[in-house]
Design a protein around this motif. Sequence first.
Motif, PDB file in Angstrom:
ATOM      1  N   VAL A 224       0.590  -1.398  -0.036  1.00  0.00           N
ATOM      2  CA  VAL A 224       0.644  -0.169  -0.268  1.00  0.00           C
ATOM      3  C   VAL A 224       0.830   1.240  -0.008  1.00  0.00           C
ATOM      4  O   VAL A 224       0.427   2.177  -1.060  1.00  0.00           O
ATOM      5  CB  VAL A 224      -0.664   0.122   1.162  1.00  0.00           C
ATOM      6  N   ALA A 225       2.099   1.451   0.649  1.00  0.00           N
ATOM      7  CA  ALA A 225       3.054   2.184   0.659  1.00  0.00           C
ATOM      8  C   ALA A 225       3.553   2.738  -1.088  1.00  0.00           C
ATOM      9  O   ALA A 225       3.425   4.293  -0.694  1.00  0.00           O
ATOM     10  CB  ALA A 225       4.253   2.148   1.904  1.00  0.00           C
ATOM     11  N   GLY A 226       3.894   1.827  -1.376  1.00  0.00           N
ATOM     12  CA  GLY A 226       4.391   1.945  -2.167  1.00  0.00           C
ATOM     13  C   GLY A 226       2.940   2.166  -3.621  1.00  0.00           C
ATOM     14  O   GLY A 226       4.053   3.289  -4.684  1.00  0.00           O
ATOM     15  N   VAL A 227       2.386   1.848  -3.442  1.00  0.00           N
ATOM     16  CA  VAL A 227       1.287   2.951  -4.510  1.00  0.00           C
ATOM     17  C   VAL A 227       0.669   4.059  -4.142  1.00  0.00           C
ATOM     18  O   VAL A 227       0.440   5.002  -4.276  1.00  0.00           O
ATOM     19  CB  VAL A 227      -0.406   2.297  -4.479  1.00  0.00           C
ATOM     20  N   ILE A 228       0.848   4.638  -3.027  1.00  0.00           N
ATOM     21  CA  ILE A 228       0.665   5.789  -1.867  1.00  0.00           C
ATOM     22  C   ILE A 228       1.673   6.431  -2.386  1.00  0.00           C
ATOM     23  O   ILE A 228       1.467   7.835  -3.330  1.00  0.00           O
ATOM     24  CB  ILE A 228       0.485   6.383  -0.401  1.00  0.00           C
ATOM     25  N   CYS A 243      -9.559   5.883  -7.513  1.00  0.00           N
ATOM     26  CA  CYS A 243      -9.755   5.597  -6.464  1.00  0.00           C
ATOM     27  C   CYS A 243      -9.329   3.776  -6.098  1.00  0.00           C
ATOM     28  O   CYS A 243      -9.951   3.179  -7.262  1.00  0.00           O
ATOM     29  CB  CYS A 243     -11.234   5.036  -5.614  1.00  0.00           C
ATOM     30  N   MET A 244      -8.003   3.628  -5.859  1.00  0.00           N
ATOM     31  CA  MET A 244      -6.791   2.814  -6.836  1.00  0.00           C
ATOM     32  C   MET A 244      -6.974   0.974  -5.841  1.00  0.00           C
ATOM     33  O   MET A 244      -6.667   1.294  -4.381  1.00  0.00           O
ATOM     34  CB  MET A 244      -5.845   3.099  -7.056  1.00  0.00           C
ATOM     35  N   SER A 245      -7.708   0.180  -6.251  1.00  0.00           N
ATOM     36  CA  SER A 245      -7.750  -1.085  -5.132  1.00  0.00           C
ATOM     37  C   SER A 245      -6.767  -1.398  -5.212  1.00  0.00           C
ATOM     38  O   SER A 245      -5.971  -1.626  -6.079  1.00  0.00           O
ATOM     39  CB  SER A 245      -8.463  -2.367  -6.122  1.00  0.00           C
ATOM     40  N   VAL A 246      -5.856  -2.168  -3.938  1.00  0.00           N
ATOM     41  CA  VAL A 246      -4.989  -2.461  -3.654  1.00  0.00           C
ATOM     42  C   VAL A 246      -5.370  -3.811  -2.944  1.00  0.00           C
ATOM     43  O   VAL A 246      -5.286  -3.649  -1.528  1.00  0.00           O
ATOM     44  CB  VAL A 246      -3.731  -1.104  -2.868  1.00  0.00           C
TER      45      VAL A 246
END
Length: 253
Positions: A224-228, A243-246
């Motif tokens: 999640v941190a990487g996508v943020i 709104c990106m699903s992980v």
Amino acid sequence: MDFTNKVVLITGASSGIGAATAIYFSKLSAKLALTGRKENNLKKIALYCEKAKGIKPLTIVADLTEDIDVEKLVKETIEHYGRLDVLVNNAGVLTTGGIKDTNMEKYDRVMSTNMRAVYHLTMLCVPHLSASKGSIINVSSIVSSKANTIYLPYNISKAALDHFTRCVALELAPDGVRVNSVNPSFVKTNILKDMGLTEDQIELLVQNIVSRTPMKKTVEANDVAGVIAFLASDQAKSITGSCMSVDGGSILY
């Protein structure tokens, strides 16, 4: 990705996704303002971050349900760094219960942290983010659009947060400020212990979730941190209102 001389404010940074996000940004040379309610945990995470590139984070103990603490958080961040480039609204609480077995105390507690505090902090940060043409990332959840009967107040708060993301993205786009959310599925964090679950109960929950996830694995906080970080970076300069699903494919069921 490089965040040299970029100031990143992260809420709920003392554990879980917030802590992982703080450490991730520290490795990308960001200047960090970290806040949480648990001072000892916050200081430990700050030490991890400082070791990455030698940049000491600013730590601010705050309860975001208290307006005076939210105001203090923004004031001290700007006084210390003189600017703000990224706001990560991560702090959140979870309670169990559906409409048959809940109460208004649970509802108010969840909405106060998960939505009202985000609204207030974002409102105060907007002038500084507009000046830097910065970015906002809200940590939501796939339960914002995937119904269940177990966490009704939490589900509602995340649905509200997603629409907040879209509305604020539309409003701030002319100012050059991008607003997005990440929507993880289950991530094993301290939030479950805070709810009173035992290790055995948590392990059973994890096994149950993995069995129903297409990729047959849990999502890690670092995922999640990487996508943020990506959404905050110039690599995502054309992405706003997303709104990106992980979730390892969980939303597909």
